[in-house]
Scaffold this active site. Sequence first.
Site, mmCIF file in Angstrom:
data_model
loop_
_atom_site.group_PDB
_atom_site.id
_atom_site.type_symbol
_atom_site.label_atom_id
_atom_site.label_comp_id
_atom_site.label_asym_id
_atom_site.label_seq_id
_atom_site.Cartn_x
_atom_site.Cartn_y
_atom_site.Cartn_z
ATOM 1 C CE LYS A 36 35.559 31.700 43.382
ATOM 2 N NZ LYS A 36 36.262 30.419 43.709
ATOM 3 C CG HIS B 150 39.298 38.758 42.577
ATOM 4 N ND1 HIS B 150 37.929 38.660 42.705
ATOM 5 C CD2 HIS B 150 39.796 37.589 43.080
ATOM 6 C CE1 HIS B 150 37.606 37.497 43.233
ATOM 7 N NE2 HIS B 150 38.725 36.823 43.478
ATOM 8 C CG HIS C 212 37.758 39.531 47.095
ATOM 9 N ND1 HIS C 212 38.773 39.118 46.259
ATOM 10 C CD2 HIS C 212 37.515 38.487 47.929
ATOM 11 C CE1 HIS C 212 39.135 37.889 46.580
ATOM 12 N NE2 HIS C 212 38.381 37.476 47.585
#
Length: 339
Positions: free
Chosen positions: A156, A37, A40
């Site tokens: 994250k 997504h 990335h």
Amino acid sequence: MSRFWGLLSDTDELADAHAHIGVPGHNAVVMTMGALHEGHATLVRAAREHVGPKGFVVVTVFVNPLQFGQGEDLDRYPRTLEADVRLAEQAGADAVFAPSVDEVYPGGQPQVRISAGPMGERLEGATRPGHFDGVLTVVGKLLHLTRPDVAFFGQKDAQQLAMIRRMVRDLNFGVRIVGVPTAREADGLALSSRNRYLSTEERRTALALSQALFAGSDRHAAQEALRARAREVPATHARAQALSAIGESRAAADAHAVAKVPGGGPAAVRAAARLLLDDAARLRPPLVLDYLALVDPADFTEIPDDFTGEAVLAVAAKVGTTRLIDNIPLTFGTPGAAS
């Protein structure tokens, strides 16, 4: 003419691509489990910018069975390889390396693995025993196979990033590890391949993760601003008089309270975040909290109230059957400054 080498499935193909377009000192890898997504894509663009137009950027796509525990979502983890290859190329990668399980683990699961040590047993490791052993083992293998000078990982997965940095340092891997800030949706939800599992109602509940982190961050920013103001002049009657003279007597009192009274600092940040999470636990569907932690990124232990330096406010929870994680970096005080 495009220099994109396309999809590579074995180590010989990867070595061939590396030999033809790899540039010493300018080789980068972005490791993923696929279902790519925009988060990335951000990593790939950062890698491309780092190595330059003549450098070599490879994206790995491998759903690693070693890091999934019993009852976790290995079988249903999304696999979208064709779309992954398109996104990687558009973001600036030179190749996508998507080996099979047999290619990565010939002869079955490896009997020799990398141990994550004590840090790997905290937070995510406590919830998912053995998870970080599996992560570090595959990252170590992929670093050897792709031979990068630099590897890019998202912030994250803050604990994973810390573990990889520790492995590289402790085991003398000749690679630089770069963390890239978390990419978010417009509503604040951290981008994740698992977001696609969320229903409309579950997604609304899931927003509490980022909202809680932002609430903790806002509380922290207010505390730090008041502490800075309290340090501008000595903590004396003269300070109160000076601030009152410009109509800031209430601000002076607030600054003194925040700077001096126990219950501020890390405790207040945790409390501000926890309020949002407690509210989300009463929603339908509810948010089921796994942990909320404010930790030292060096070892992922909880920070004390007098802590100064970099910290990570991290949260993990389930919404429906989907487990999500998020975090935000914070900096407490100035090391060595008087409080």
